[in-house]
Design an enzyme around this catalytic site. Structure first.
Site, PDB file in Angstrom:
ATOM      1  NE  ARG A 122      -4.135  -1.957   2.030  1.00 43.67           N
ATOM      2  CZ  ARG A 122      -3.840  -3.200   2.430  1.00 43.67           C
ATOM      3  NH1 ARG A 122      -2.934  -3.228   3.632  1.00 43.67           N
ATOM      4  NH2 ARG A 122      -5.218  -4.302   2.218  1.00 43.67           N
ATOM      5  CE  LYS A 144       1.122  13.833 -15.361  1.00 42.00           C
ATOM      6  NZ  LYS A 144       1.161  13.860 -17.212  1.00 42.00           N
ATOM      7  CD  GLU A 186       9.308  14.404 -23.383  1.00 44.92           C
ATOM      8  OE1 GLU A 186       9.007  15.811 -22.753  1.00 44.92           O
ATOM      9  OE2 GLU A 186       8.991  13.114 -23.144  1.00 44.92           O
ATOM     10  CE  LYS A 228       7.547  16.544 -14.460  1.00 43.87           C
ATOM     11  NZ  LYS A 228       7.428  15.185 -15.379  1.00 43.87           N
ATOM     12  CD  GLU A 238      -1.990  16.320 -17.237  1.00 40.91           C
ATOM     13  OE1 GLU A 238      -0.610  15.266 -16.854  1.00 40.91           O
ATOM     14  OE2 GLU A 238      -2.331  16.208 -18.329  1.00 40.91           O
ATOM     15  NE  ARG A 242       2.758  16.425 -13.836  1.00 40.58           N
ATOM     16  CZ  ARG A 242       3.437  15.834 -13.128  1.00 40.58           C
ATOM     17  NH1 ARG A 242       2.685  16.254 -11.424  1.00 40.58           N
ATOM     18  NH2 ARG A 242       4.125  15.020 -14.022  1.00 40.58           N
ATOM     19  CG  ASN A 246       0.608  15.364 -21.693  1.00 40.98           C
ATOM     20  OD1 ASN A 246       1.874  15.418 -20.726  1.00 40.98           O
ATOM     21  ND2 ASN A 246      -0.636  16.023 -20.461  1.00 40.98           N
ATOM     22  CG  HIS A 249       3.863  14.323 -24.588  1.00 40.36           C
ATOM     23  ND1 HIS A 249       4.337  15.585 -24.727  1.00 40.36           N
ATOM     24  CD2 HIS A 249       4.422  13.007 -23.162  1.00 40.36           C
ATOM     25  CE1 HIS A 249       5.229  15.151 -23.869  1.00 40.36           C
ATOM     26  NE2 HIS A 249       6.368  13.840 -23.461  1.00 40.36           N
ATOM     27  CG  HIS A 253       0.500   9.497 -26.183  1.00 43.57           C
ATOM     28  ND1 HIS A 253       0.412   9.704 -25.421  1.00 43.57           N
ATOM     29  CD2 HIS A 253       2.319   9.598 -26.058  1.00 43.57           C
ATOM     30  CE1 HIS A 253       0.738  10.119 -24.695  1.00 43.57           C
ATOM     31  NE2 HIS A 253       2.658  10.031 -24.427  1.00 43.57           N
ATOM     32  CG  HIS A 267       8.139   9.388 -24.858  1.00 43.46           C
ATOM     33  ND1 HIS A 267       6.777   8.913 -24.917  1.00 43.46           N
ATOM     34  CD2 HIS A 267       8.425  10.181 -24.124  1.00 43.46           C
ATOM     35  CE1 HIS A 267       5.997   9.793 -24.523  1.00 43.46           C
ATOM     36  NE2 HIS A 267       7.698  10.662 -24.229  1.00 43.46           N
TER      37      HIS A 267
HETATM   38  P1  NAD Z   1      14.583   4.111 -21.254  1.00 46.54           P
HETATM   39  O1  NAD Z   1      14.173   4.259 -19.313  1.00 46.54           O
HETATM   40  O2  NAD Z   1      14.074   2.673 -22.389  1.00 46.54           O
HETATM   41  O3  NAD Z   1      16.465   3.944 -21.725  1.00 46.54           O
HETATM   42  C1  NAD Z   1      16.597   4.584 -22.765  1.00 46.54           C
HETATM   43  C2  NAD Z   1      17.857   3.294 -22.983  1.00 46.54           C
HETATM   44  O4  NAD Z   1      18.966   4.115 -22.882  1.00 46.54           O
HETATM   45  C3  NAD Z   1      17.616   2.058 -22.556  1.00 46.54           C
HETATM   46  O5  NAD Z   1      17.862   0.954 -23.261  1.00 46.54           O
HETATM   47  C4  NAD Z   1      18.627   1.928 -20.918  1.00 46.54           C
HETATM   48  O6  NAD Z   1      19.247   0.268 -20.836  1.00 46.54           O
HETATM   49  C5  NAD Z   1      19.389   3.074 -22.086  1.00 46.54           C
HETATM   50  N1  NAD Z   1      20.473   3.273 -21.193  1.00 46.54           N
HETATM   51  C6  NAD Z   1      19.927   4.286 -19.729  1.00 46.54           C
HETATM   52  N2  NAD Z   1      20.511   5.198 -18.922  1.00 46.54           N
HETATM   53  C7  NAD Z   1      21.830   5.209 -19.915  1.00 46.54           C
HETATM   54  C8  NAD Z   1      23.192   5.186 -19.589  1.00 46.54           C
HETATM   55  N3  NAD Z   1      23.182   6.579 -18.814  1.00 46.54           N
HETATM   56  N4  NAD Z   1      24.274   4.844 -20.253  1.00 46.54           N
HETATM   57  C9  NAD Z   1      23.830   4.475 -21.781  1.00 46.54           C
HETATM   58  N5  NAD Z   1      22.654   3.566 -21.732  1.00 46.54           N
HETATM   59  C10 NAD Z   1      21.654   3.864 -20.876  1.00 46.54           C
HETATM   60  O7  NAD Z   1      14.112   5.294 -22.302  1.00 46.54           O
HETATM   61  P2  NAD Z   1      13.701   7.520 -21.014  1.00 46.54           P
HETATM   62  O8  NAD Z   1      13.543   7.646 -22.672  1.00 46.54           O
HETATM   63  O9  NAD Z   1      14.594   7.143 -19.932  1.00 46.54           O
HETATM   64  O10 NAD Z   1      12.036   6.871 -20.581  1.00 46.54           O
HETATM   65  C11 NAD Z   1      10.811   6.348 -21.422  1.00 46.54           C
HETATM   66  C12 NAD Z   1       9.764   6.589 -21.189  1.00 46.54           C
HETATM   67  O11 NAD Z   1       9.350   6.877 -19.639  1.00 46.54           O
HETATM   68  C13 NAD Z   1       8.543   6.244 -21.525  1.00 46.54           C
HETATM   69  O12 NAD Z   1       7.708   4.643 -21.318  1.00 46.54           O
HETATM   70  C14 NAD Z   1       8.078   7.387 -21.244  1.00 46.54           C
HETATM   71  O13 NAD Z   1       6.385   7.003 -21.189  1.00 46.54           O
HETATM   72  C15 NAD Z   1       8.456   8.067 -19.844  1.00 46.54           C
HETATM   73  N6  NAD Z   1       7.920   8.783 -19.260  1.00 46.54           N
HETATM   74  C16 NAD Z   1       7.588   9.122 -18.328  1.00 46.54           C
HETATM   75  C17 NAD Z   1       7.433  10.799 -17.329  1.00 46.54           C
HETATM   76  C18 NAD Z   1       6.732  10.950 -16.543  1.00 46.54           C
HETATM   77  O14 NAD Z   1       6.528  11.918 -15.486  1.00 46.54           O
HETATM   78  N7  NAD Z   1       6.830   9.752 -15.909  1.00 46.54           N
HETATM   79  C19 NAD Z   1       7.621  11.611 -18.530  1.00 46.54           C
HETATM   80  C20 NAD Z   1       8.589  11.605 -20.033  1.00 46.54           C
HETATM   81  C21 NAD Z   1       8.593  10.232 -20.555  1.00 46.54           C
HETATM   82  N1  GLY Z   2       5.876  14.972 -18.736  1.00 45.71           N
HETATM   83  C1  GLY Z   2       4.616  15.103 -17.975  1.00 45.71           C
HETATM   84  C2  GLY Z   2       4.264  15.210 -17.071  1.00 45.71           C
HETATM   85  O1  GLY Z   2       5.017  14.751 -15.203  1.00 45.71           O
HETATM   86  O2  GLY Z   2       3.883  15.544 -15.820  1.00 45.71           O
END
Ligand code: NAD
Ligand code: GLY
Length: 370
Positions: A122, A144, A186, A228, A238, A242, A246, A249, A253, A267
């Site tokens: 929880r 998020k 981003e 942010k 949001e 907030r 997006n 996006h 998406h 992404h």
């Molecule tokens: P990811 O986590 O898949 O990382 C990308 C690749 O880089 C992976 O293969 C990973 O192993 C590699 N990697 C990571 N750090 C590394 C480093 N320092 N050196 C070498 N390789 C490395 O992708 P991402 O772009 O970080 O994240 C994408 C995800 O984030 C999506 O699922 C998206 O929906 C999510 N996201 C969430 C939010 C939020 O607010 N929570 C905002 C934007 C995106």
């Molecule tokens: N990445 C969008 C948010 O955090 O609201």
């Protein structure tokens, strides 16, 4: 020297540290947050292979026992199956509600671990140590957390704020250039949505950020986190402002859904093309000038990011299919589409009742198949 930014959420306020060398300080920075000297570190195989030993040494140096949980890299891990596996491995470690979990990786590790932390017994605290540019400027801050389902991205999740974020700029040295560019989409988003001065700075200094020049990188990451933090502090769940985060996006998406959420289109790349499209759509609606839309597009394209449907592997996409994805998006309300549109560079706003037919017509002018 690291910079300290606070996400102001009253009794859940937390610090985001941005700077070099933070991995080595992880033990001393995390120890005061622990009720007992042990933690689980969730990471993916790539990140753990490259940087796991350094983080372990830093934590063990502060006498914190480390249980690593190493998962497969890639978006497919951010799933119900990935969540079930992670939850089971956390339970096997017999962590209790006073323990903290560390998410050490990109947005995939951060989103999945954050969601697991939100529901484990929880709710348990967690720390973000983001290792991609995207995760440092966006996903690790703001709470998020989510997994994907076959119906779309991030559809099951929770708001669960981390207790601390350590954005160590040194770990970006090993990030592949393509991932660096995806994260830069981003970065530029913050300028485009609300800070024209930062957008102009990026026009002049974007190449230095992409080349990981320390000063430029530190300024860019810190400015994004500041923006942010300010937005999240004002609108955590949001209800309003907030949603500006997006920008790009809704188009993005839809493209990710069409390309299967995989290596064909990352992404950040989808968000890049989506932002250029959002500006062109805004210009087509008479909201901003065509010159401003072109300037946004040039700044995104200069980073080697896609700006048009034709830049995306898998094109031609059908306008109808793209609009269908947008209508399924969780931001769609009552049949009308929600977009983040712009009245100018640095002047984004939430448009809640965009006509799907206008979007379809626009996509046709963008080269989508009828
Ligand atoms: P990811 O986590 O898949 O990382 C990308 C690749 O880089 C992976 O293969 C990973 O192993 C590699 N990697 C990571 N750090 C590394 C480093 N320092 N050196 C070498 N390789 C490395 O992708 P991402 O772009 O970080 O994240 C994408 C995800 O984030 C999506 O699922 C998206 O929906 C999510 N996201 C969430 C939010 C939020 O607010 N929570 C905002 C934007 C995106
Ligand atoms: N990445 C969008 C948010 O955090 O609201």
């Amino acid at each position: 020297m690291s910079r300290r930014i606070v996400v102001g959420l009253a009794d859940r306020a937390y610090e985001v540290a941005v700077g070099p060398g933070l991995l080595d300080q992880a033990g001393q920075r995390i120890a005061p947050l622990l009720k007992r000297p042990r933690t689980a570190v969730v990471s993916d195989e790539t990140v753990w292979g490259l940087h796991g030993a350094r983080l372990t040494a830093a934590l063990e140096g502060a006498r914190i026992a480390v249980s690593p949980i190493v998962i497969s890299p890639g978006e497919q891990t951010k799933s119900f199956a990935g969540l079930a596996d992670l939850s089971d491995r956390l339970l096997a470690l017999e962590l209790d509600r006073g323990d903290l979990i560390i998410a050490f990786g990109g947005g995939v590790v951060g989103d999945l671990t954050g969601f697991a932390a939100a529901i484990y017994k929880r709710g348990v605290g967690f720390v973000q140590i983001p290792t991609t540019l995207l995760a440092q400027v966006d996903s690790s801050v703001g709470g998020k957390t989510a997994i994907d389902t076959p119906r779309g991205k991030n559809l099951v999740g929770a708001f669960h704020q981390p207790r601390l974020v350590l954005a160590d700029l040194d770990v970006l040295a090993t990030l592949p250039d393509r991932e660096m560019r995806a994260g830069y989409a981003e970065v530029i988003k913050y300028g485009l949505l609300g800070d024209f001065g930062f957008f102009e700075w990026l026009e002049a200094n974007g190449a230095k950020v992409l080349a990981r020049e320390p000063e430029a990188l530190a300024h860019a990451v810190a400015r994004c986190v500041e923006m942010k933090a300010e937005i999240v502090g004002e609108d955590e769940t949001e209800q309003g402002r907030r949603a500006l985060l997006n920008l790009g996006h809704t188009f993005g998406h839809a493209l990710e859904a069409e390309t299967g959420y995989g290596a064909a289109l990352l992404h950040g790349e989808a968000v890049a093309a989506g932002q250029a499209m959002a500006f062109r759509f805004s210009a087509a609606q008479g909201l901003c000038s065509r010159q401003e839309a072109t300037r946004a597009e040039l700044a995104i394209g200069a980073a080697g990011l896609p700006v048009r449907l034709g830049d995306v592997l898998g094109h031609p996409f059908a306008a109808e299919a793209l609009v269908r994805h947008m209508a399924q998006d969780k931001k769609a309300e009552g049949g009308r589409l929600t977009f983040i549109l712009a009245r100018g560079l640095g002047e984004a706003f939430v448009a809640k009742d965009v006509d799907a037919a206008a979007v379809r017509d626009f996509l046709l002018t963008e080269g989508a198949a009828p």
